[in-house]
Scaffold this motif. Structure first.
Motif, PDB file in Angstrom:
ATOM      1  N   TYR A 108      23.267  20.782   1.487  1.00 35.21           N
ATOM      2  CA  TYR A 108      22.627  20.052   0.400  1.00 35.21           C
ATOM      3  C   TYR A 108      23.555  19.825  -0.787  1.00 35.21           C
ATOM      4  CZ  TYR A 108      19.667  19.199  -3.653  1.00 35.21           C
ATOM      5  OH  TYR A 108      19.125  18.667  -4.794  1.00 35.21           O
ATOM      6  N   ASP A 109      24.157  20.875  -1.300  1.00 33.57           N
ATOM      7  CA  ASP A 109      24.940  20.757  -2.538  1.00 33.57           C
ATOM      8  C   ASP A 109      26.046  19.726  -2.404  1.00 33.57           C
ATOM      9  OD1 ASP A 109      23.404  22.630  -3.867  1.00 33.57           O
ATOM     10  OD2 ASP A 109      24.732  24.309  -3.386  1.00 33.57           O
ATOM     11  N   GLU A 110      26.768  19.765  -1.298  1.00 30.67           N
ATOM     12  CA  GLU A 110      27.870  18.818  -1.105  1.00 30.67           C
ATOM     13  C   GLU A 110      27.354  17.393  -0.966  1.00 30.67           C
ATOM     14  OE1 GLU A 110      31.429  17.913   2.117  1.00 30.67           O
ATOM     15  OE2 GLU A 110      30.615  19.948   1.954  1.00 30.67           O
ATOM     16  N   CYS A 111      26.242  17.230  -0.255  1.00 34.46           N
ATOM     17  CA  CYS A 111      25.697  15.883  -0.059  1.00 34.46           C
ATOM     18  C   CYS A 111      25.245  15.263  -1.377  1.00 34.46           C
ATOM     19  CB  CYS A 111      24.525  15.931   0.922  1.00 34.46           C
ATOM     20  SG  CYS A 111      24.989  16.174   2.643  1.00 34.46           S
ATOM     21  N   VAL A 112      24.512  16.004  -2.172  1.00 31.63           N
ATOM     22  CA  VAL A 112      24.012  15.455  -3.437  1.00 31.63           C
ATOM     23  C   VAL A 112      25.162  15.186  -4.392  1.00 31.63           C
ATOM     24  CG1 VAL A 112      22.613  15.961  -5.468  1.00 31.63           C
ATOM     25  CG2 VAL A 112      21.721  16.442  -3.187  1.00 31.63           C
ATOM     26  N   ALA A 113      26.118  16.080  -4.465  1.00 28.35           N
ATOM     27  CA  ALA A 113      27.276  15.858  -5.336  1.00 28.35           C
ATOM     28  C   ALA A 113      28.043  14.617  -4.910  1.00 28.35           C
ATOM     29  CB  ALA A 113      28.187  17.080  -5.309  1.00 28.35           C
TER      30      ALA A 113
END
Length: 500
Positions: A284-289
């Motif tokens: 999640y974190d990498e995708c949203v960033a």
């Protein structure tokens, strides 16, 4: 005078059901079609279509559902028993059927039972007898144990993922059936399973190696002495011994169909480590960033772990809880925030509550409602939606009540029942503009064609749920040993086809 046209029945039960989801697919999940309503459901059997007049088609019963959890035994047995009883009664009155089109998925799980489709096919075979040709049409994410292949005279599946050839495949199954009724009865079948089980998002025919392998399936199907060729990926989110890839080549030249079935199986096995996700995939974190840093708009993110079209419950809130806490979406656009759409979250009670607020106050009415995680609360509990309601509609044939709740720059689609969001009009009918939105999060695996064409860029978000892409953390323990990538292999598999 004997009618020269063959009599062909249509029957089946179709659902893809995850054993890792607490959801249960009861009667409310299924659309039942019978009689002329079932016949008319197939575009290639429309009035005036060549296949329509090539046979006398009789709709028996076909039960179809959006993917979900396992089917309660009483629901499955009721459908199976009605199909058998109807076939028996019709044949007692009019004589045996010449053929039967069995329309199934191949990944149905029934509570307390393994290989439900094999049981259904065996029951249908017993009802119509050995003289009726059965042509089975399936999804490529189905499983093909020996018993299912044995009960079918002809059997085929899609050759595209996403399944843009779904109706083409059913038409091919029907055309092959009519061809064999005219020209020589049941063909031979070369069948084997391949000890590999991968998710559809790693075996999409949009990319290699599946693109080339499935092109070869088409080549094999066109060889002299071959009627059809099919390669099943299997269903990765059920824990049953039959879950693995399979190949069936049908035809009259035994040497050719055995050779080509083994060659397709070998290709698939040899490529097992080459299959990769159909898009960049990350937590999640990498995708949203990445989405927020990109200039591409709209940027689609696939909330894959709770994909309802793969069997997820659809109401997992793990991703939505994090989106609601994202500073970029917490602020309205006029205050420097970014826009996002989340599609979707089913919760009947919450949807009705928001609809009541809308009825009382109209668009812009304040709402404060707890929603989600009523069925699958494993990854995260319910979330609180505190914002304003922008739209409510009722009567959606799939979703029932649909509400759009805006929380800062994030618009959450809240539904009474589960519904996948695959088409642009699914959004625009709600007053939403996906093309003008910064980030669109959909509960899906690989993007369906319209979304794929709409997306300026996209990523596969690796999230938890009943159809988690990280297969090894789901806890399979009933697969046939060995199956790649779950087990180590002491030696290369033999990959020998069996003639059925």
């Amino acid at each position: 005078m004997t009618n020269p046209r063959p009599r062909v029945a249509i029957a089946g039960m179709s659902i893809e059901s995850s054993t890792f989801s607490p959801h249960r697919s009861g009667w409310e999940a299924f659309t039942l079609r019978r009689g002329d309503d079932l016949v008319r459901h197939y575009p290639f059997l429309a009035d005036g279509a060549p296949l329509r007049d090539a046979a006398e088609w009789t709709g028996v019963l076909q039960a179809r559902s959006l993917p979900g959890g396992a089917v309660p035994a009483d629901v499955y047995e009721s459908v199976r028993d009605e199909i058998v009883a109807t076939l028996t009664a019709q044949q007692a009155e009019h004589g045996p059927y010449d053929g039967l089109l069995l329309d199934i998925h191949g990944a149905m799980t029934v509570v307390g039972r393994d290989d439900a489709e094999s049981d259904l096919a065996a029951a249908v075979r017993a009802a119509v007898g050995p003289g009726t040709l059965i042509s089975t049409t399936m999804d490529l994410h189905g499983n093909v144990p020996r018993e299912l292949a044995q009960a079918s005279d002809l059997i085929t599946c899609y050759r595209m993922a996403p399944h843009e050839d779904a109706w083409e495949t059913r038409e091919r199954a029907a055309a092959n059936l009519l061809d064999r009724l005219r020209a020589g009865g049941a063909p031979k079948k070369a069948w084997l399973q391949v000890p590999v089980l991968l998710p559809g998002e790693k075996t999409s025919t949009r990319i290699e190696p599946a693109a080339s392998i499935y092109a070869d399936v088409t080549r094999v199907a066109e060889l002299p002495g071959v009627l059809d060729a099919a390669l099943w990926v299997g269903y990765a989110w059920a824990d049953e011994p039959s879950c693995r890839a399979a190949v069936v080549v049908t035809g009259d030249d035994e040497e050719v169909i055995v050779r080509e079935a083994e060659q397709l199986a070998r290709q698939y096995w040899d490529a097992r480590d080459d299959f990769a996700f159909v898009a960049p995939a990350a937590p999640y974190d990498e995708c949203v960033a990445t989405a927020l840093a990109s200039d591409a708009r709209p940027y689609f993110l696939s909330d894959s772990g709770d994909n309802p079209t793969a069997g997820g419950a659809g109401d997992v809130t793990w991703t939505l809880a994090r989106l609601l806490a994202e500073p970029a979406f917490a602020r309205p656009v006029e205050e420097g925030g970014r826009t996002a759409i989340y599609a979707s979250l089913p919760d009947a009670e919450a949807a009705r509550s928001v609809a009541a607020s809308f009825a009382a106050g109209g668009a812009g009415a304040a709402v404060d409602v707890e929603a989600g995680a009523r069925v699958d609360d494993g990854p995260h509990g319910p979330v609180r939606l505190t914002g304003v309601v922008e739209h409510v509609s009722e009567g959606d044939p799939d979703a029932g009540i649909v509400a759009v709740v805006r929380v800062g720059g994030l618009r959450v689609i809240l539904t009474e029942r589960r519904k996948p969001y695959h088409l642009e009009r699914d959004f625009t009918v709600l007053g939403l503009d996906p093309r003008g939105t910064d980030v669109v999060v959909v509960k899906i695996g690989y993007l369906e064609p319209e979304l794929y064409d709409m997306a300026a860029d996209w990523m596969l978000m690796l999230t938890p749920g009943g159809v988690d892409q990280d297969l090894l953390r789901l806890g399979h323990h009933r697969l046939t040993v060995p199956t790649h990538p779950f087990h180590a292999f002491d030696a290369e598999p033999k990959l020998r086809a069996e003639l059925l």
